[in-house]
Write a protein that holds these residues in place. Structure first.
Motif, mmCIF file in Angstrom:
data_model
loop_
_atom_site.group_PDB
_atom_site.id
_atom_site.type_symbol
_atom_site.label_atom_id
_atom_site.label_comp_id
_atom_site.label_asym_id
_atom_site.label_seq_id
_atom_site.Cartn_x
_atom_site.Cartn_y
_atom_site.Cartn_z
ATOM 1 N N LEU A 45 0.812 -1.332 -0.079
ATOM 2 C CA LEU A 45 0.043 0.029 -0.114
ATOM 3 C C LEU A 45 0.722 1.340 0.011
ATOM 4 O O LEU A 45 0.646 2.131 -0.862
ATOM 5 N N ASN A 46 1.594 1.325 0.899
ATOM 6 C CA ASN A 46 2.470 2.530 1.177
ATOM 7 C C ASN A 46 3.370 2.991 -0.295
ATOM 8 O O ASN A 46 3.523 4.201 -0.502
ATOM 9 N N ALA A 47 3.743 1.869 -0.663
ATOM 10 C CA ALA A 47 4.557 2.397 -2.041
ATOM 11 C C ALA A 47 3.933 2.813 -2.981
ATOM 12 O O ALA A 47 4.363 3.950 -3.916
ATOM 13 N N ARG A 48 2.477 2.583 -3.171
ATOM 14 C CA ARG A 48 1.577 3.060 -4.199
ATOM 15 C C ARG A 48 1.354 4.519 -3.745
ATOM 16 O O ARG A 48 1.283 5.337 -4.595
ATOM 17 N N VAL A 49 1.233 4.644 -2.400
ATOM 18 C CA VAL A 49 0.728 6.131 -1.878
ATOM 19 C C VAL A 49 1.917 7.068 -2.206
ATOM 20 O O VAL A 49 1.681 8.071 -2.621
ATOM 21 N N VAL A 50 2.828 6.578 -1.916
ATOM 22 C CA VAL A 50 4.134 7.521 -1.998
ATOM 23 C C VAL A 50 4.436 7.756 -3.382
ATOM 24 O O VAL A 50 4.517 9.015 -3.659
ATOM 25 N N ASN A 51 4.193 6.938 -4.429
ATOM 26 C CA ASN A 51 4.448 7.039 -5.782
ATOM 27 C C ASN A 51 3.351 8.162 -6.276
ATOM 28 O O ASN A 51 3.742 9.292 -6.881
ATOM 29 N N LEU A 64 -0.007 16.630 5.270
ATOM 30 C CA LEU A 64 -1.052 15.366 6.011
ATOM 31 C C LEU A 64 -2.264 15.354 4.978
ATOM 32 O O LEU A 64 -2.577 14.046 4.544
ATOM 33 N N LEU A 65 -2.884 16.376 4.520
ATOM 34 C CA LEU A 65 -4.260 16.229 3.816
ATOM 35 C C LEU A 65 -3.948 15.749 2.375
ATOM 36 O O LEU A 65 -4.711 14.753 1.870
ATOM 37 N N THR A 66 -3.028 16.008 1.758
ATOM 38 C CA THR A 66 -2.458 15.336 0.476
ATOM 39 C C THR A 66 -2.246 13.991 0.507
ATOM 40 O O THR A 66 -2.748 13.253 -0.208
ATOM 41 N N TYR A 67 -1.522 13.701 2.044
ATOM 42 C CA TYR A 67 -1.034 12.170 1.889
ATOM 43 C C TYR A 67 -2.582 11.292 1.957
ATOM 44 O O TYR A 67 -2.615 10.303 1.649
ATOM 45 N N HIS A 82 -4.175 10.847 -1.200
ATOM 46 C CA HIS A 82 -3.755 9.597 -1.994
ATOM 47 C C HIS A 82 -3.959 8.238 -1.109
ATOM 48 O O HIS A 82 -4.162 7.143 -1.813
ATOM 49 N N LEU A 83 -4.068 8.295 0.264
ATOM 50 C CA LEU A 83 -4.207 7.046 0.887
ATOM 51 C C LEU A 83 -5.545 6.590 0.491
ATOM 52 O O LEU A 83 -5.803 5.424 0.222
ATOM 53 N N PHE A 84 -6.739 7.639 0.647
ATOM 54 C CA PHE A 84 -7.724 7.179 0.272
ATOM 55 C C PHE A 84 -8.143 6.605 -1.131
ATOM 56 O O PHE A 84 -8.732 5.815 -1.476
ATOM 57 N N GLY A 85 -7.515 7.394 -2.075
ATOM 58 C CA GLY A 85 -7.550 6.842 -3.491
ATOM 59 C C GLY A 85 -7.062 5.441 -3.666
ATOM 60 O O GLY A 85 -7.569 4.644 -4.480
ATOM 61 N N GLU A 86 -5.869 5.048 -2.966
ATOM 62 C CA GLU A 86 -5.341 3.543 -2.852
ATOM 63 C C GLU A 86 -6.306 2.772 -2.127
ATOM 64 O O GLU A 86 -6.353 1.327 -2.425
ATOM 65 N N LYS A 92 -10.152 3.550 10.284
ATOM 66 C CA LYS A 92 -8.711 4.116 11.027
ATOM 67 C C LYS A 92 -7.969 4.613 10.133
ATOM 68 O O LYS A 92 -6.652 4.961 10.665
ATOM 69 N N LEU A 93 -8.386 4.843 9.044
ATOM 70 C CA LEU A 93 -7.289 5.593 8.011
ATOM 71 C C LEU A 93 -6.751 6.810 8.441
ATOM 72 O O LEU A 93 -5.595 6.795 8.244
ATOM 73 N N PHE A 94 -7.617 7.926 8.679
ATOM 74 C CA PHE A 94 -6.956 9.123 9.056
ATOM 75 C C PHE A 94 -6.312 9.013 10.253
ATOM 76 O O PHE A 94 -5.226 9.732 10.309
ATOM 77 N N SER A 95 -6.674 7.924 11.385
ATOM 78 C CA SER A 95 -5.896 7.741 12.447
ATOM 79 C C SER A 95 -4.434 7.499 12.018
ATOM 80 O O SER A 95 -3.316 7.965 12.974
ATOM 81 N N ILE A 96 -4.201 6.272 11.192
ATOM 82 C CA ILE A 96 -2.955 6.064 11.018
ATOM 83 C C ILE A 96 -2.081 7.249 10.359
ATOM 84 O O ILE A 96 -0.973 7.545 10.870
ATOM 85 N N ALA A 97 -2.541 7.857 9.410
ATOM 86 C CA ALA A 97 -2.104 9.091 8.743
ATOM 87 C C ALA A 97 -1.524 9.749 9.698
ATOM 88 O O ALA A 97 -0.547 10.286 9.695
ATOM 89 N N TRP A 98 -2.195 10.207 10.646
ATOM 90 C CA TRP A 98 -2.301 11.155 11.660
ATOM 91 C C TRP A 98 -0.850 10.871 12.617
ATOM 92 O O TRP A 98 -0.028 11.453 12.762
ATOM 93 N N LYS A 99 -0.968 9.805 12.961
ATOM 94 C CA LYS A 99 0.188 9.070 13.779
ATOM 95 C C LYS A 99 1.482 9.285 12.951
ATOM 96 O O LYS A 99 2.513 9.316 13.546
ATOM 97 N N MET A 100 1.581 8.881 11.636
ATOM 98 C CA MET A 100 2.600 8.963 10.724
ATOM 99 C C MET A 100 3.307 10.225 10.685
ATOM 100 O O MET A 100 4.490 10.638 10.898
ATOM 101 N N PHE A 101 2.300 11.313 10.649
ATOM 102 C CA PHE A 101 2.618 12.770 10.427
ATOM 103 C C PHE A 101 3.040 13.396 11.756
ATOM 104 O O PHE A 101 3.560 14.521 11.956
ATOM 105 N N SER A 102 2.692 12.704 13.012
ATOM 106 C CA SER A 102 2.903 13.214 14.463
ATOM 107 C C SER A 102 4.000 12.282 14.874
ATOM 108 O O SER A 102 4.158 12.613 16.325
ATOM 109 N N ASN A 103 4.785 11.609 14.281
ATOM 110 C CA ASN A 103 5.837 11.024 14.749
ATOM 111 C C ASN A 103 5.438 9.555 16.004
ATOM 112 O O ASN A 103 6.028 9.492 16.836
#
Length: 307
Positions: free
Chosen positions: A147-153, A163-166, A169-173, A235-246
């Motif tokens: 998943l993350n390989a495709r999101v980063v691409n 965060l919002l842009t990430y 694309h996370l929702f898109g994938e 849980k999608l936004f929660s995981i993304a938020w944790k990534m951007f908040s270390n």
């Protein structure tokens, strides 16, 4: 930490390797700043344009010019190429962030400002860092499957960041989300895990700003396997938020394993990317840490915080 060595005549020799296809920045501005800096600091320099990714031609250029520093103006793919060539030598690698995401530069806290990044070449310290050998290729920064390989691409092709842009694309994938069964053999242990993605992390963060490996160190002789387990869409936004908040390591849907050597088997083929370059679809991934094989120039504030 030490300073780059100077030749007997006390004039630094820098080979600038420039990828004019990286990002959307003005190469003429870079060349003008290099010329200005060479007069104010004085150093000697030569430029090499990375129009073809030929290791043999670059090695020949390095051998003929005999630089004290090889500085790369490009993205993570360009930096990976030069790191592979310089690994095992005493020549330090310098980075001028010139790509669209510049993940390695972000990890090393090298500013995107051209003047500031060139100043670090001249005043920074040399840090010895690890690399990861992945299926006989070199990984300097981060590699992943799923998943993350495709999101980063998708993210790195977007002009927007954050965060919002990430999340967009996370929702898109999520419509193409696949679950894998991974058999992981590492440091004498064998485990079986379900996951949507695995990141192989020498460093800690993507150029997106998302921190995938909060406790990652570039010089500890180890790398991390970061497994993202299947999760409900809520849980999608929660995981993304944790990534951007270390704080990704606090998620119930993430497991992190540190190791020196590993083999990962997937139950079905999945795309592998290394430092932003898609390698192809694989079912078996062999990994081994190469301890402190690359000299890299970092800012003083980074070396004092991470040494």
């Amino acid at each position: 930490m030490k300073k780059p060595e100077k030749p007997a005549n006390n004039r630094l020799r820098i080979l600038f390797i420039l990828n004019r296809r990286s990002g959307n920045r003005n190469l003429n501005d870079l060349l003008e700043i290099i010329e200005q800096k060479s007069k104010s600091h004085p150093f000697e320099y030569s430029t090499y344009f990375l129009d073809t990714f030929s290791s043999d031609l670059i090695r020949k250029e390095i051998f003929n010019y005999k630089p004290n520093i090889v500085a790369v103006a490009g993205g993570d793919g360009s930096i990976n190429l030069i790191a592979t060539i310089l690994a095992g030598t005493q020549i330090p690698l310098g980075i001028i962030p010139f790509g669209s995401a510049n993940g390695m530069a972000k990890d090393l806290e090298i500013p995107v400002d051209i003047k500031e990044s060139i100043e670090i070449l001249l005043t920074g310290s040399i840090k010895k860092i690890d690399l990861i050998k992945i299926n006989d290729r070199t990984c300097l920064h981060l590699a992943d499957v799923g998943l993350n390989a495709r999101v980063v691409n998708r993210f790195e092709k977007d002009i927007n960041r954050g965060l919002l842009t990430y999340v967009k694309h996370l929702f898109g994938e999520m419509f193409f989300l696949k679950n894998y069964v991974f058999h992981i053999v590492y440091d004498g242990k064998k485990i079986r895990k379900k996951g949507v993605s695995i990141t192989f992390a020498n460093a800690s963060k993507y150029g997106t700003g998302a921190v995938i490996n909060p406790e990652g160190q570039l010089d500890d002789g180890k790398f991390e396997i970061v497994l993202v387990k299947p999760f409900p869409r809520i849980k999608l936004f929660s995981i993304a938020w944790k990534m951007f908040s270390n704080k990704l390591h606090t998620s119930d849907y993430v497991e992190i394993f540190s190791c020196k050597k590993a083999v990962v088997y997937s139950n079905k083929k999945t795309t592998l990317q290394i430092d932003g370059e898609v390698i192809g679809k694989v079912k078996e991934i062999r990994l081994e840490s190469q301890e402190k094989v690359l000299n890299i120039i970092v800012p003083h504030y980074h070396s004092s915080k991470h040494s």
